[in-house]
Design a protein around this motif. Structure first.
Motif, mmCIF file in Angstrom:
data_model
loop_
_atom_site.group_PDB
_atom_site.id
_atom_site.type_symbol
_atom_site.label_atom_id
_atom_site.label_comp_id
_atom_site.label_asym_id
_atom_site.label_seq_id
_atom_site.Cartn_x
_atom_site.Cartn_y
_atom_site.Cartn_z
ATOM 1 N N LEU A 78 48.194 39.134 48.560
ATOM 2 C CA LEU A 78 47.773 37.738 48.468
ATOM 3 C C LEU A 78 46.905 37.379 49.674
ATOM 4 N N GLY A 79 46.019 38.284 50.036
ATOM 5 C CA GLY A 79 45.194 38.106 51.222
ATOM 6 C C GLY A 79 43.929 37.332 50.942
ATOM 7 N N ARG A 80 43.021 37.372 51.904
ATOM 8 C CA ARG A 80 41.813 36.561 51.851
ATOM 9 C C ARG A 80 40.821 37.063 50.811
ATOM 10 N N ARG A 81 40.972 38.314 50.382
ATOM 11 C CA ARG A 81 39.940 38.898 49.525
ATOM 12 C C ARG A 81 40.087 38.526 48.052
ATOM 13 N N TYR A 82 41.235 37.961 47.691
ATOM 14 C CA TYR A 82 41.501 37.743 46.272
ATOM 15 C C TYR A 82 41.740 36.271 45.961
ATOM 16 N N ALA A 83 41.272 35.857 44.800
ATOM 17 C CA ALA A 83 41.614 34.534 44.281
ATOM 18 C C ALA A 83 42.167 34.756 42.881
ATOM 19 N N LEU A 126 37.947 27.062 40.482
ATOM 20 C CA LEU A 126 38.590 27.520 39.246
ATOM 21 C C LEU A 126 39.594 26.488 38.740
ATOM 22 N N GLU A 127 40.318 25.867 39.662
ATOM 23 C CA GLU A 127 41.295 24.856 39.246
ATOM 24 C C GLU A 127 40.597 23.607 38.719
ATOM 25 N N ALA A 128 39.492 23.231 39.355
ATOM 26 C CA ALA A 128 38.796 22.004 38.960
ATOM 27 C C ALA A 128 38.099 22.150 37.610
ATOM 28 N N TYR A 129 37.590 23.353 37.310
ATOM 29 C CA TYR A 129 36.752 23.543 36.109
ATOM 30 C C TYR A 129 37.162 24.801 35.346
ATOM 31 N N PHE A 130 38.463 24.938 35.086
ATOM 32 C CA PHE A 130 38.905 26.179 34.451
ATOM 33 C C PHE A 130 38.321 26.403 33.047
ATOM 34 N N PRO A 131 38.324 25.411 32.150
ATOM 35 C CA PRO A 131 37.716 25.659 30.825
ATOM 36 C C PRO A 131 36.252 26.078 30.935
ATOM 37 N N GLN A 132 35.499 25.427 31.834
ATOM 38 C CA GLN A 132 34.082 25.765 32.008
ATOM 39 C C GLN A 132 33.924 27.189 32.544
ATOM 40 N N ILE A 175 49.307 31.801 25.079
ATOM 41 C CA ILE A 175 48.873 33.043 25.716
ATOM 42 C C ILE A 175 48.696 32.812 27.215
ATOM 43 N N TRP A 176 48.867 33.892 27.962
ATOM 44 C CA TRP A 176 48.696 33.837 29.417
ATOM 45 C C TRP A 176 47.416 34.566 29.794
ATOM 46 N N LEU A 177 46.655 33.964 30.684
ATOM 47 C CA LEU A 177 45.436 34.574 31.198
ATOM 48 C C LEU A 177 45.626 34.872 32.679
ATOM 49 N N LEU A 178 45.298 36.084 33.103
ATOM 50 C CA LEU A 178 45.309 36.428 34.519
ATOM 51 C C LEU A 178 43.862 36.557 34.980
ATOM 52 N N ILE A 179 43.395 35.561 35.727
ATOM 53 C CA ILE A 179 42.007 35.546 36.198
ATOM 54 C C ILE A 179 41.996 36.024 37.640
ATOM 55 N N HIS A 180 41.224 37.061 37.894
ATOM 56 C CA HIS A 180 41.165 37.649 39.235
ATOM 57 C C HIS A 180 39.728 37.578 39.738
ATOM 58 N N VAL A 181 39.524 36.936 40.895
ATOM 59 C CA VAL A 181 38.198 36.904 41.513
ATOM 60 C C VAL A 181 38.221 37.845 42.708
ATOM 61 N N GLU A 182 37.395 38.872 42.660
ATOM 62 C CA GLU A 182 37.327 39.862 43.736
ATOM 63 C C GLU A 182 36.237 39.437 44.706
ATOM 64 N N ILE A 183 36.646 38.997 45.891
ATOM 65 C CA ILE A 183 35.700 38.424 46.844
ATOM 66 C C ILE A 183 35.105 39.482 47.768
ATOM 67 N N GLN A 184 35.833 40.579 47.965
ATOM 68 C CA GLN A 184 35.417 41.521 48.998
ATOM 69 C C GLN A 184 34.022 42.079 48.741
ATOM 70 N N ASP A 206 38.837 33.095 50.031
ATOM 71 C CA ASP A 206 38.928 32.784 48.601
ATOM 72 C C ASP A 206 39.147 31.306 48.315
ATOM 73 N N SER A 207 39.363 30.482 49.335
ATOM 74 C CA SER A 207 39.715 29.087 49.118
ATOM 75 C C SER A 207 38.759 28.337 48.183
ATOM 76 N N PRO A 208 37.432 28.414 48.385
ATOM 77 C CA PRO A 208 36.553 27.665 47.483
ATOM 78 C C PRO A 208 36.604 28.165 46.050
ATOM 79 N N TRP A 209 36.832 29.455 45.855
ATOM 80 C CA TRP A 209 36.960 29.972 44.487
ATOM 81 C C TRP A 209 38.193 29.411 43.801
ATOM 82 N N LYS A 210 39.300 29.366 44.522
ATOM 83 C CA LYS A 210 40.520 28.825 43.926
ATOM 84 C C LYS A 210 40.338 27.358 43.556
#
Length: 325
Positions: free
Chosen positions: A59-64, A18-24, A78-87, A11-15
């Motif tokens: 918090l394993g490799r499959r999730y970002a 997402l951090e670099a371009y969150f609004p986009q 407001i709080w946003l919970l963004i989940h990237v499912e890599i598996q 998940d490293s590249p996704w994280k």
């Protein structure tokens, strides 16, 4: 194949992206939610808060996962919970997990979270978007937003014409999935997608960020990778833009100028941090004690690292060889 699958699923590249371009990311994947947000006010990643509500096992490799605080146009937080499912395959309890995270956030912080999921799997039929139960005297219906990357297969022209960085992310992801058994074609697409970044006239920082994502997911066997880099090095030379091929990938070449070793150390340490995370001081000092030749070798080897154990094994092997010689 297992090593390739592990790297591609990490998940490293996704994280990072997402951090670099969150609004986009929000504008690309969830435009209705993005329209609620005042992007002139800074957003904040709530990593510590998320760590408090997520089990370590999850918090394993499959999730970002990213928990982010933003501000509505009306001025409310407001709080946003963004989940990237890599598996690569569907998961029966995914919707329950999305509900559990949402409930834990509300329970611990008294904040409702907008839960959103980006599904990267290859199963067209798997589309979880709700969790519910219903009894005669009690019921619950929890709905969360989902985006399925496979759906963009039919929107390729739209992706090509978009200047949103996540159009590139989706293109790289889809072409990686489609070329599992056609690695020569993958090499062609990898070159094409990275070349497209230059043709879009992006800033060097953006080219580097998106290059790292493409390079991480579009893995090639060593022979094809060597061909790719030869072609790409020539491409950058023709454009007189040495953004990537110097420093990022093959910039550990030996030179005669003073400070070369220090520069190689800096480059290797930076790349290691991106690959395996923060390095203990003792390990940093060990790397700083390597010769220029060893740093060059490590600069090539680290491209295949996915955990700090890989680095430790490499250091142990090369120290043994040095001692024997």
């Amino acid at each position: 194949m297992s090593e390739e699958r592990e790297r591609a699923d990490n998940d490293s590249p996704w994280k990072e992206i997402l951090e670099a371009y969150f609004p986009q990311a929000m504008q690309f994947f969830f435009p209705q939610t993005a329209a609620l947000i005042n992007w002139e006010r800074p957003h904040e990643f709530l990593d510590k808060e998320f760590q408090q509500i997520a089990r370590e096992a999850e918090l394993g490799r499959r999730y970002a996962d990213k928990l982010v605080k933003v501000w509505q146009i009306q001025g409310e937080e407001i709080w946003l919970l963004i989940h990237v499912e890599i598996q690569a395959k569907s998961e029966d309890n995914f919707a329950q997990r999305m509900f559990s995270y949402n409930l834990r956030i509300f329970d611990k912080f008294a904040k409702p979270a907008i839960s959103l999921a980006i599904l990267c799997d290859a199963d067209l039929t798997w589309r979880p978007n709700q969790y519910s139960y219903n009894y005669p005297d009690c019921g619950l219906h929890f709905r969360f937003g989902t985006v399925k990357l496979l759906d963009y297969q039919n929107r390729w022209t739209e992706l090509e014409n978009s200047d949103n960085p996540f159009a590139t992310v989706v293109m790289a992801h889809l072409k990686t999935q489609q070329t599992t058994k056609q690695l020569g074609e993958r090499k062609t697409w990898k070159f094409s997608l990275i070349r497209r970044l230059y043709e879009q006239g992006l800033q060097e920082k953006d080219i580097r960020n998106l290059y790292r994502f493409i390079d991480w997911v579009m893995i090639l066997p060593k022979g094809l990778e060597a061909e790719f880099w030869q072609e790409f090095k020539q491409f950058e030379q023709e454009r007189t833009m040495s953004y990537i091929t110097t420093g990022e990938r093959i910039g550990y070449e030996r030179g005669k100028e003073e400070g070369q070793q220090e520069q190689a150390q800096t480059l290797v340490l930076r790349q290691l941090q991106k690959r395996v995370g923060e390095l203990p001081q003792q390990i940093r000092e060990q790397i700083q004690g390597l010769s220029l030749e060893q740093l060059e070798a490590l600069g090539e080897a680290l491209l295949d690292f996915s955990a700090i154990a890989d680095l430790l094994n490499w250091l142990q092997t090369h120290q043994t060889l040095s001692a024997e010689s």
